[in-house]
Write a protein that holds these residues in place. Sequence first.
Motif, PDB file in Angstrom:
ATOM      1  N   GLY A 101      -3.059 -65.153  74.297  1.00  0.00           N
ATOM      2  CA  GLY A 101      -2.276 -64.310  73.405  1.00  0.00           C
ATOM      3  C   GLY A 101      -1.310 -63.404  74.135  1.00  0.00           C
ATOM      4  N   HIS A 102      -1.471 -63.270  75.459  1.00  0.00           N
ATOM      5  CA  HIS A 102      -0.516 -62.503  76.256  1.00  0.00           C
ATOM      6  C   HIS A 102       0.773 -63.307  76.410  1.00  0.00           C
ATOM      7  CE1 HIS A 102      -3.305 -59.358  77.182  1.00  0.00           C
ATOM      8  NE2 HIS A 102      -4.132 -60.138  77.855  1.00  0.00           N
ATOM      9  N   ARG A 103       1.897 -62.594  76.434  1.00  0.00           N
ATOM     10  CA  ARG A 103       3.198 -63.249  76.594  1.00  0.00           C
ATOM     11  C   ARG A 103       3.983 -62.548  77.695  1.00  0.00           C
ATOM     12  NH1 ARG A 103       5.228 -66.481  72.586  1.00  0.00           N
ATOM     13  NH2 ARG A 103       7.333 -65.823  73.135  1.00  0.00           N
ATOM     14  N   PHE A 104       4.573 -63.345  78.578  1.00  0.00           N
ATOM     15  CA  PHE A 104       5.457 -62.816  79.607  1.00  0.00           C
ATOM     16  C   PHE A 104       6.909 -63.074  79.210  1.00  0.00           C
ATOM     17  CE2 PHE A 104       1.592 -63.030  82.079  1.00  0.00           C
ATOM     18  CZ  PHE A 104       1.713 -61.973  82.972  1.00  0.00           C
ATOM     19  N   ARG A 105       7.791 -62.180  79.617  1.00  0.00           N
ATOM     20  CA  ARG A 105       9.212 -62.391  79.410  1.00  0.00           C
ATOM     21  C   ARG A 105      10.004 -61.602  80.443  1.00  0.00           C
ATOM     22  NH1 ARG A 105      11.239 -62.661  75.042  1.00  0.00           N
ATOM     23  NH2 ARG A 105       9.450 -62.806  73.645  1.00  0.00           N
ATOM     24  N   ARG A 106      11.337 -61.695  80.349  1.00  0.00           N
ATOM     25  CA  ARG A 106      12.223 -60.934  81.237  1.00  0.00           C
ATOM     26  C   ARG A 106      13.082 -60.003  80.385  1.00  0.00           C
ATOM     27  NH1 ARG A 106      14.359 -65.502  85.595  1.00  0.00           N
ATOM     28  NH2 ARG A 106      12.305 -65.993  86.462  1.00  0.00           N
ATOM     29  N   GLU A 107      13.580 -58.934  81.014  1.00  0.00           N
ATOM     30  CA  GLU A 107      14.341 -57.940  80.259  1.00  0.00           C
ATOM     31  C   GLU A 107      15.833 -58.012  80.576  1.00  0.00           C
ATOM     32  OE1 GLU A 107      12.938 -53.869  78.633  1.00  0.00           O
ATOM     33  OE2 GLU A 107      13.487 -53.564  80.744  1.00  0.00           O
ATOM     34  N   PHE A 108      16.240 -57.534  81.756  1.00  0.00           N
ATOM     35  CA  PHE A 108      17.657 -57.509  82.109  1.00  0.00           C
ATOM     36  C   PHE A 108      17.961 -58.575  83.152  1.00  0.00           C
ATOM     37  CE2 PHE A 108      17.028 -52.975  80.886  1.00  0.00           C
ATOM     38  CZ  PHE A 108      17.923 -52.944  79.820  1.00  0.00           C
ATOM     39  N   HIS A 109      19.059 -59.295  82.953  1.00  0.00           N
ATOM     40  CA  HIS A 109      19.513 -60.259  83.957  1.00  0.00           C
ATOM     41  C   HIS A 109      20.408 -59.521  84.941  1.00  0.00           C
ATOM     42  CE1 HIS A 109      21.489 -63.709  85.808  1.00  0.00           C
ATOM     43  NE2 HIS A 109      20.475 -64.435  85.368  1.00  0.00           N
ATOM     44  N   MET A 110      20.155 -59.718  86.224  1.00  0.00           N
ATOM     45  CA  MET A 110      20.847 -58.933  87.236  1.00  0.00           C
ATOM     46  C   MET A 110      22.353 -59.220  87.297  1.00  0.00           C
ATOM     47  SD  MET A 110      18.538 -56.938  88.256  1.00  0.00           S
ATOM     48  CE  MET A 110      19.448 -56.133  89.571  1.00  0.00           C
ATOM     49  N   THR A 111      22.788 -60.368  86.754  1.00  0.00           N
ATOM     50  CA  THR A 111      24.220 -60.668  86.722  1.00  0.00           C
ATOM     51  C   THR A 111      24.789 -60.470  85.324  1.00  0.00           C
ATOM     52  OG1 THR A 111      24.001 -62.278  88.516  1.00  0.00           O
ATOM     53  CG2 THR A 111      25.976 -62.430  87.151  1.00  0.00           C
ATOM     54  N   GLU A 112      24.193 -61.111  84.338  1.00  0.00           N
ATOM     55  CA  GLU A 112      24.744 -61.074  82.989  1.00  0.00           C
ATOM     56  C   GLU A 112      24.699 -59.684  82.363  1.00  0.00           C
ATOM     57  OE1 GLU A 112      22.582 -64.023  80.826  1.00  0.00           O
ATOM     58  OE2 GLU A 112      23.300 -65.681  82.064  1.00  0.00           O
ATOM     59  N   ASP A 113      23.726 -58.871  82.755  1.00  0.00           N
ATOM     60  CA  ASP A 113      23.608 -57.515  82.210  1.00  0.00           C
ATOM     61  C   ASP A 113      24.092 -56.456  83.192  1.00  0.00           C
ATOM     62  OD1 ASP A 113      22.439 -58.258  79.695  1.00  0.00           O
ATOM     63  OD2 ASP A 113      20.549 -58.621  80.750  1.00  0.00           O
ATOM     64  N   GLY A 114      24.894 -56.881  84.154  1.00  0.00           N
ATOM     65  CA  GLY A 114      25.349 -55.970  85.195  1.00  0.00           C
ATOM     66  C   GLY A 114      26.115 -54.766  84.662  1.00  0.00           C
TER      67      GLY A 114
END
Length: 386
Positions: A101-114
């Motif tokens: 039931g745990h979910r991993f994800r990412r938050e900010f992209h180091m290039t696209e959200d620069g």
Amino acid sequence: YRDMVKGEKKTVQIFPDVDSRFKFGFFKVIKAQPTLTGHVFDARFYLHNPRDVTRPPIKFSIEMIHRFSPQNFSIMEFRNEGDYAVCTKIRNAGNLLGESGHRFRREFHMTEDGRFFHRRSGKKRNVGEMPLFEGKMIFQFRTDYAPCSYDVREPEVRPELLRKEIFRLTKLVRAQGPEVLEGVPLSLHPKKGEIEARLTEIFAAKNFKLHYELPRLGVRDVASSTNERTLIAAVCPASAGLGNTLNYLEPVSYELSADGKLNQHQVAADSTSALTALLNSLVLNFYVRSKVSAHVNIHQLNELPIPTLTAKQRERLAKSAAKLSKKPDDVKERAALEVFIARDLYRLDAADWAHLTGTFTFGGESDSKAELDEIIRLSRMAWPKK
């Protein structure tokens, strides 16, 4: 591979036209013949010299391919039969993390959200300024391993993070299709933006939290099977952004009842701490090394075996993680934790532990390698003698 060529030891490429950074493999399939129940095949990995093809094979079970990687069916690469046997034992000791039931994800992209990133000036942060954590900033149990390079500003990032959370919630609502959402009827075919607008109202009215507002377990993405540690996890503080070199555990989950009530549940702090201790263990570091090359991605995290914990076991892990977050170089605590995880949770024996710890021979002469050697030495001494 290195061999004698005209009396001199030289490096020879088996396939000179293939980039040496790439791995390649050979396999044999038999057409139109069904796989027999309990079928095993001969496997050899890490063949750096043609003569290695004659070394004893690993008897690899088809069943274990599915157990090791039920979603991707990727084949774990073992160096010898002992690695395969210990990893089989570890896998059979628990369910996969992705099934919990745990979910991993990412938050900010180091290039696209620069556009959101502001170079640290070294001055005290103003109200609304938050650190941006990157993978290089953490090590096991600690978040101060390297200085922070960037900040993000809450007024700039919050609308974007809220938009993404509302998008995910909209998918949940559409999948369940309630007639009413928090007392307001939904049309059979909602207009574009209708559900999103209603969810935005609910989010504010019920004071739901966005992920960045809570402490989060982060796992470093960039890693190698030949590093001192491959799994590197730490709990990052609340009011912080996370770059894409950190995969993080979602700190909340949602429940939509049959009568359209939406509730947000925060992951218990002791569960987060217990998982941090497991991810930093030598057991799971050993296990994941047969899966990764240069990155630990979310699919590989989801395929880690996690034992079902009793309340007492979870408390033991959480307390140890809390101690190590304050004093990560406490080798005695680390050694005791390693033995507890290996023996009590994954049911390994002394021979398994000797084999497993004997594989951590990489890393050179760094301070952290010396620390790891001491943890292993103390753990072997602490292992109950028969």
